[in-house]
Enzyme design. Structure first.
Site, PDB file in Angstrom:
ATOM      1  CB  CYS A  69      -0.906   0.029   1.226  1.00  0.00           C
ATOM      2  SG  CYS A  69      -1.928  -1.432   1.444  1.00  0.00           S
ATOM      3  CG  PHE A  70       1.569   2.821   3.097  1.00  0.00           C
ATOM      4  CD1 PHE A  70       0.756   3.917   2.855  1.00  0.00           C
ATOM      5  CD2 PHE A  70       1.103   1.821   3.935  1.00  0.00           C
ATOM      6  CE1 PHE A  70      -0.482   4.025   3.459  1.00  0.00           C
ATOM      7  CE2 PHE A  70      -0.142   1.925   4.543  1.00  0.00           C
ATOM      8  CZ  PHE A  70      -0.945   3.033   4.302  1.00  0.00           C
TER       9      PHE A  70
END
Length: 724
Positions: free
Chosen positions: A692-693
């Site tokens: 996600c990051f």
């Protein structure tokens, strides 16, 4: 001979004495020459030449230009309801007129030589410019600094006719003739033509924002030049004959418009306005009118690829704002201010079973249509029907895109096919368009690819060049056939080059294919099975076979994929890019390796790590010197969900690639003192990631050998959330 002379004299007299008369076509009909003007012998006769190779006179070349340019314009007017020509006949009529000039021996070459001497323009250019004249000036025509405004009235007809006739000829001119036999021009002459036409179009469009619009005659000539420019660029993209600098040269030194203004201008040109306002009411309308969208529409190649990507991203942001959607978590436009898109209200919650990704995506995403531009919140369910531990902050969404593409593009499913080359190109199977299920899956995959483009998320999809042309709306020709069927292409070239009587080969106007265990025959012409192929018709036959396999047979499957993509991305936006550039936009750079130095320069650190931390230094050393290209790409996929570097380098990866220090004390039995000093069992842990990051969670390894072993195992294990 006397009849031909009479016809030519009457037609040219009518043209020169009444140049404003809008119906030279009617004069040709009155004289019974309507069909004659569609024959190569007539065009040669007007030029004062013949098929034996006698060079036409300058006066003859100009007579051909004036006559056929007027006939072509009258055919267009007639298609609008006047002139006695129905709209359905316009295409056929134009092709016949252009064919008379394009296929008349030596006539196209004579037109170019006449133009090059009159404009004047460089008749030939080398592949590389050297010496005092080197630089961008070598790839432009100085006498066309203002574009079409610098073309004299007497040259407009020659510019228009040459452009259309040569573009028409390029459709049937195969690569062997272009590059090997070098007919009708040498490669140096091809570069001279490209530089001239490119300068004419680009400089005209650059001047659009500073001057009044050209008169109708000049606008028509520019449209013709645009057709030739696109044909030459299409040829160069497949197999280069000109240096890259040639296409960029005319715009060098001119400052590109601000990205926001350029995007607004292009959107207005394509019929899209910002917000809910009517066309022309946008706050940016005044600025947009000064930018000149024609430059981005007719010659986007005049700008660097990076600039066009920025314009594309701005088009997406403007469209999202008009539609009222927030950015997708995990997408390029998700900002830190909105928790990287996690606060954005989703348009739908997508629940996906690991073993039924395509079925669930078809049922839940395909019905969304254009609403798929909004945020999709993804939840995965395991074999027991329970939701997995992952929270979709973008990573699960990117995983869904990858899973749908991997399953949908799998050749074993029969919806897509892989090219026989080692490039891993994919394209829709023709038979997939014959069933409702195949059409649905094609539309779904097109929609997913479009969603990835919309959100700026790279996908491991490589469209075959001939299929990318279909997506972009570029005609596919005989030279595109090797990407689909190299054996068929070789066979057709043998027919084309056959020295004997083609009738001996017993060919007719049909093609056969195996479908569901049965042989199906398709006719290329009405009653084609009873019509033999002859020496006179073999050229048309070869191109008809190529057209069937590249266009007619694949129409439904190509249309389904494109329809899905168009739910999310307007096809007109993709006109900013060429065939090869579209693959870069979808999947990023594909040079076979990861630029470790570029990645290192744009990496962030957290949790206690810094660029000079011992474990970090060991990591970069192992990645650069111990891992091979496949393992480096596997690491990139492990962290970011894509094995391909970003389109314009890692400085454009959002969020940035981050290495986070993982401490053993998090939920484990280790003393706080050991944890503080980086001991306490880190040697036994595996790295993990938060896609996600774009975060790599790296334990504080003490040995280089442990670092290599653990990282290599983690990135190649293929495990999901269970790994950590």
């Amino acid at each position: 001979t006397s009849l031909t002379t009479s016809l030519i004299t009457s037609l040219t007299t009518s043209l020169t004495t009444s140049p404003s008369h809008p119906r030279v076509e009617l004069e040709a009909r009155r004289l019974g020459a309507s069909s004659c003007v569609e024959e190569t012998w007539f065009a040669l006769a007007v030029a004062g030449s013949d098929a034996t190779g006698v060079d036409p006179s300058e006066e003859g070349v100009r007579a051909v230009a004036g006559l056929y340019w007027r006939l072509l314009k009258d055919a267009d007017v007639g298609g609008g309801g006047g002139g006695g020509i129905s709209s359905s006949d316009v295409g056929t009529r134009r092709s016949a007129l252009l064919g008379a000039v394009a296929f008349a021996p030596g006539l196209v070459k004579s037109l170019w030589r006449s133009l090059a001497a009159s404009l004047p323009a460089s008749g030939t250019l080398p592949m590389a410019a050297e010496g005092p004249s080197a630089g961008v000036g070598a790839w432009t025509s100085p006498t066309l600094s203002r574009g079409v405004e610098d073309v004299s009235e007497s040259d407009l007809a020659a510019v228009g006719l040459f452009s259309l006739a040569y573009a028409h000829l390029l459709l049937v001119l195969d690569d062997d003739e272009f590059f090997v036999a070098r007919r009708p021009f040498t490669l140096g002459e091809q570069r001279g033509i490209a530089a001239c036409v490119n300068t004419l179009v680009v400089r005209t469009r650059l001047g659009d924002k500073n001057a009044s619009a050209p008169d109708p005659e000049r606008r028509t000539a520019v449209r013709a030049a645009v057709a030739l420019l696109r044909a030459l660029q299409t040829r160069d993209a497949r197999r280069a004959f000109a240096p890259p600098g040639l296409w960029l040269a005319p715009a060098v030194g001119s400052k590109p418009a601000p990205v926001a203004a350029a995007a607004s201008s292009l959107a207005a040109h394509l019929g899209v306005t910002s917000g809910d306002s009517a066309p022309g009411d946008s706050p940016d309308a005044a600025a947009a009118s000064r930018v000149g969208a024609g430059l981005l529409v007719d010659c986007p190649h005049a700008f660097a690829f990076d600039y066009r990507v920025e314009v594309f991203r701005q088009l997406v942001r403007d469209d999202r704002a008009r539609a009222g959607y927030g950015p997708q978590a995990g997408g390029a436009d998700a900002s830190a201010d909105a928790d990287l898109g996690q606060r954005t209200r989703p348009v739908v919650d997508v629940y996906v079973r690991r073993g039924s990704v395509l079925e669930d995506a078809t049922a839940q995403i395909l019905p969304l249509g254009p609403a798929a531009r909004g945020r999709l919140a993804v939840r995965y369910r395991n074999a027991a029907g329970l939701e997995e531990a992952g929270i979709d902050a973008g990573g699960l969404f990117k995983e869904l895109l990858a899973d749908v593409c991997a399953s949908g593009l799998d050749p074993n499913r029969g919806v897509f096919t892989c090219a026989s080359s080692a490039d891993n190109y994919v394209y829709p199977a023709a038979a997939a368009g014959d069933s409702p299920e195949g059409l649905m899956l094609l539309e779904l995959v097109g929609m997913i690819v479009g969603k990835g483009l919309y959100e700026g998320i790279l996908q491991e999809v490589r469209l075959a060049p001939f299929f990318a042309k279909a997506v972009l709306g570029i005609p596919r020709t005989l030279d595109d056939l090797p990407g689909l069927d190299p054996e068929l292409h070789r066979s057709l070239i043998q027919v084309l080059r056959y020295d004997g009587d083609v009738a001996d080969l017993c060919l007719d106007w049909t093609v056969s294919e195996e479908h569901l265990g049965a042989v199906v025959t398709h006719e290329l012409r009405p009653d084609g099975a009873s019509k033999p192929v002859t020496n006179e018709s073999k050229l048309a036959y070869v191109h008809a076979v190529a057209d069937f396999h590249l266009n007619r047979r694949r129409h439904d499957s190509n249309a389904a994929f494109t329809r899905g993509l168009s739910h999310v991305i307007p096809r007109a936006w993709l006109g900013l890019f060429g065939v090869n550039e579209l693959s870069r936009l979808i999947g990023g750079e594909d040079d076979g390796d990861v630029d470790v130095d570029d990645l290192r320069r744009h990496t962030a650190y957290s949790g206690g790590y810094a660029a000079d931390s011992r474990a970090v230094v060991m990591f970069w050393d192992a990645l650069k010197h111990e891992f091979d290209a496949v393992e480096r790409r596997a690491l990139l996929k492990f962290v970011t969900s894509s094995s391909r570097p970003p389109v314009r380098g890692f400085r454009h990866l959002h969020p940035p690639f981050t290495i986070h220090k993982v401490r053993r004390g998090d939920g484990a039995s280790a003393s706080s003192l050991a944890t503080f000093f980086g001991y306490g069992g880190d040697e036994a842990r595996l790295p993990s990631a938060s896609t996600c990051f774009n975060v790599l969670k790296l334990p504080n390894y003490r040995k280089s050998s442990t670092m290599r072993e653990k990282v290599r195992y983690a990135v190649t294990s293929g495990a999901g959330f269970e790994l950590s």
